[in-house]
Design an enzyme around this catalytic site. Structure first.
Site, PDB file in Angstrom:
ATOM      1  N   LYS A 276       0.846  -1.199   0.000  1.00  0.00           N
ATOM      2  CA  LYS A 276       0.000   0.000   0.000  1.00  0.00           C
ATOM      3  C   LYS A 276       0.879   1.246   0.000  1.00  0.00           C
ATOM      4  CE  LYS A 276      -3.864  -1.873   2.746  1.00  0.00           C
ATOM      5  NZ  LYS A 276      -4.924  -1.742   1.738  1.00  0.00           N
ATOM      6  N   ARG A 350     -10.204 -11.616   2.018  1.00  0.00           N
ATOM      7  CA  ARG A 350     -11.085 -12.654   1.469  1.00  0.00           C
ATOM      8  C   ARG A 350     -10.417 -14.036   1.527  1.00  0.00           C
ATOM      9  NH1 ARG A 350     -11.466  -9.386  -4.063  1.00  0.00           N
ATOM     10  NH2 ARG A 350     -11.264  -7.722  -2.532  1.00  0.00           N
TER      11      ARG A 350
HETATM   12  N1  BES Z   1      -8.058  -3.843   4.519  1.00  0.00           N
HETATM   13  C1  BES Z   1      -8.234  -3.417   3.186  1.00  0.00           C
HETATM   14  C2  BES Z   1      -9.538  -2.661   2.963  1.00  0.00           C
HETATM   15  C3  BES Z   1      -9.696  -1.335   3.663  1.00  0.00           C
HETATM   16  C4  BES Z   1      -9.422  -0.161   2.980  1.00  0.00           C
HETATM   17  C5  BES Z   1     -10.165  -1.261   4.949  1.00  0.00           C
HETATM   18  C6  BES Z   1      -9.599   1.056   3.603  1.00  0.00           C
HETATM   19  C7  BES Z   1     -10.339  -0.037   5.584  1.00  0.00           C
HETATM   20  C8  BES Z   1     -10.061   1.120   4.900  1.00  0.00           C
HETATM   21  C9  BES Z   1      -8.232  -4.633   2.241  1.00  0.00           C
HETATM   22  O1  BES Z   1      -7.432  -5.677   2.627  1.00  0.00           O
HETATM   23  C10 BES Z   1      -7.706  -4.175   0.920  1.00  0.00           C
HETATM   24  O2  BES Z   1      -6.576  -3.799   0.873  1.00  0.00           O
HETATM   25  N2  BES Z   1      -8.555  -4.218  -0.095  1.00  0.00           N
HETATM   26  C11 BES Z   1      -8.172  -3.814  -1.401  1.00  0.00           C
HETATM   27  C12 BES Z   1      -8.743  -4.804  -2.385  1.00  0.00           C
HETATM   28  C13 BES Z   1      -8.222  -4.632  -3.779  1.00  0.00           C
HETATM   29  C14 BES Z   1      -6.766  -5.010  -3.854  1.00  0.00           C
HETATM   30  C15 BES Z   1      -9.067  -5.472  -4.703  1.00  0.00           C
HETATM   31  C16 BES Z   1      -8.727  -2.413  -1.650  1.00  0.00           C
HETATM   32  O3  BES Z   1      -9.855  -2.136  -1.216  1.00  0.00           O
HETATM   33  O4  BES Z   1      -8.029  -1.610  -2.228  1.00  0.00           O
HETATM   34 MN    MN Z   2      -5.420  -5.495   1.964  1.00  0.00          MN
END
Ligand code: BES
Ligand code: MN
Ligand code: ZN
Length: 500
Positions: A276, A350
């Site tokens: 990230k 997931r």
């Molecule tokens: N934990 C994150 C989602 C999240 C984002 C929670 C902001 C709280 C605040 C999750 O694991 C994630 O990174 N999801 C990705 C999925 C994508 C790679 C398809 C996302 O939402 O960017």
């Molecule tokens: Mn994630």
């Protein structure tokens, strides 16, 4: 954990007029021509010769939601200060439970450092007032060397005029247990990831289980390997702090419906190799909010002896990049045998959930409720205060409706079948992400659906936004972990106990 000591006081003018407290809290309503006094404010009004609403109006008060005005009681009341808190406008001649809960929370926040308050909002709704005061007073000061004033210590709540004292006592007991469980979740979420990792989360869960007479099982990395939990092991392999899978169960004396809970427990989500951006990455300390909520919910089921069998399955892992981390391109064999091609290591939730969902179904539950900080797309679609509720049509709608009634805020969202093809993989049974960014919250739900047993009524609650408050405090919600959706799960369990 700190919950102010809550006690009930008789609802008579004499009792209200004699109760010693530092502050007397009354409610105000936003009327057409200025503030109006809510039920319970009579004694305070009498001390101001029946002109309290006028006095508040002169000071510029309107009665709008969460407005706080403090007045000296000038020796006419046993309390030194009157605190008027706004409830907002009445809707169809009534005030909702959530309006009362938020006002009570706003008042409790304004009373930090106060030893004892007398609260009359409970004349409107005892349960909502008790929950609002307890949650509004919450502060997480574990990591501060100077603890400051401390939260409101004691609150006396006036009993509502209707109903028997016995019922009022039971209501207060339930409200206190609910607030304590929300706070269990908040404390876990607010604990930083250097101290809260899979094994330490498991230790805390074990202590809670022991204290509340719950079944407890923990699978460590060796057991996970032996049993084939490829999703949890894949995600957790990049960290020196190895993953765990917990099973925490409440069994009532008389068997009732069986509800399985599953909560995402990523104790920190860096994204892994698909790392990230640095800005806001600290927020990912809250990526175990679903795990915290389902653990707190099963504790609550035991405390209130719900006549429902409740089992929480909690996959715990830390998603970090390293030489042992899983890679984009890897294929994981999940618990139960399905294979998943990893195209993005940041779609890790997931993967751990799929393992836990399959594990949960082995016990043949009647319902499955899963909750997770699953997608940024949830926040894009619904904002920070409205969770996305997906799943099988009927149960999803039931959960979404209940979530609205608790004030936690949830909205039913679809799982359109055509999105399934976007998860087709070149190599494996499915991929963990689609090739595009549209409908990301729904795609994640579609992924989970592939692992839910045929015919099992289930709900997936995406709490990416609502689980963690990064803006200013509001109502009974401070900064940081909110404890959403503990109150919703509690209400769904109560509804299942009642309706089946
Ligand atoms: N934990 C994150 C989602 C999240 C984002 C929670 C902001 C709280 C605040 C999750 O694991 C994630 O990174 N999801 C990705 C999925 C994508 C790679 C398809 C996302 O939402 O960017
Ligand atoms: Mn994630
Ligand atoms: Zn995550």
């Amino acid at each position: 954990m700190t919950v102010p000591k809550l006690a009930l006081t008789e609802n008579t003018d004499a009792a209200v007029g004699k109760t010693r407290a530092d502050v007397l809290v009354i409610g105000t309503l936003q009327g057409e021509d200025g503030p109006e006094l809510a039920a319970g404010a009579d004694v305070a009004d009498a001390a101001f010769d029946g002109k309290l609403a006028d006095v508040l109006g002169t000071l510029g008060a309107t009665g709008k939601a969460e407005e706080i005005v403090k007045l000296p009681a000038l020796g006419k009341l046993p309390a030194g200060v009157v605190l008027a808190v706004g409830l907002g406008k009445q809707k169809d001649g009534t005030v909702t439970a959530e309006q009362v809960r938020r006002a009570a929370g706003a008042a409790a926040r304004a009373l930090s450092g106060t030893d004892r308050a007398f609260v009359t909002l409970s004349a409107l709704d005892l349960q909502a007032t008790a929950e609002g005061v307890a949650l509004g007073a919450y502060a997480f000061t574990e990591y501060r060397s100077a603890k400051g004033d401390g939260p409101l210590a004691k609150a006396d709540l006036v009993s509502p005029a209707e109903g028997a004292p016995r019922d009022h006592k039971a209501t207060l007991k339930a409200a206190t247990a609910i607030a304590e469980s929300v706070i269990i979740a908040r404390d876990l979420i607010n604990t930083p990831p250097n101290d809260l990792y899979p094994a330490s989360f498991a230790d805390r869960a074990k202590k809670l289980a022991e204290a509340n007479g719950l079944d407890f099982e923990v699978l460590d990395e060796k057991a996970l390997k032996r049993k084939g939990f490829g999703g949890i092991l894949g995600v957790g392999g990049g960290s020196a702090r190895l993953p765990r899978l917990l099973r925490v169960g409440w069994k009532p004396a008389k068997a009732g419906k069986k509800v399985a809970l599953v909560g995402k427990g990523i104790t920190f989500d860096s994204g892994g190799i698909s790392i990230k951006p640095a800005a806001g990455m600290d927020h990912m300390t809250s990526d175990m909010s679903g795990a915290a909520a389902v653990l707190a919910s099963v504790v609550l089921a035991a405390k209130l002896k719900y006549p429902v069998e409740v089992t929480a399955h909690i996959p715990l892992a830390e998603n970090l990049p390293s030489g042992s981390a899983y890679r984009p391109g890897d294929v994981l064999t999940m618990y139960g045998g399905k294979t998943v091609e990893v195209l993005n290591t940041d779609a890790e939730g997931r993967l751990v959930l799929a393992d836990a969902i399959v594990r949960a179904a082995e016990e043949n539950p009647d319902y499955l409720i899963e909750t997770s900080t699953l997608t940024g797309a949830q926040v894009v679609a619904l904002g920070n205060r409205t969770a996305g509720v997906m799943g099988s049509d009927e149960f999803r709608d039931r959960v979404a409706t209940i979530m609205q009634s608790t004030g936690e805020g949830g909205w039913a969202m679809p799982l359109p079948d055509e999105l399934r093809a976007d998860l087709d993989s070149r190599l494996a049974d499915l991929a963990n992400v689609s090739g595009h960014r549209w409908g990301g919250m729904l795609v994640a739900g579609i992924f989970l659906r592939e692992f839910v047993a045929e015919g099992l009524p289930w709900a997936h609650i995406d709490i990416a936004g609502p689980s963690f408050n990064t803006s200013a405090p509001w109502g009974y919600t401070g900064k940081g972990g909110t404890g959403v959706p503990v109150r919703t799960i509690a209400a769904v369990l109560a509804d299942i106990a009642d309706q089946g």
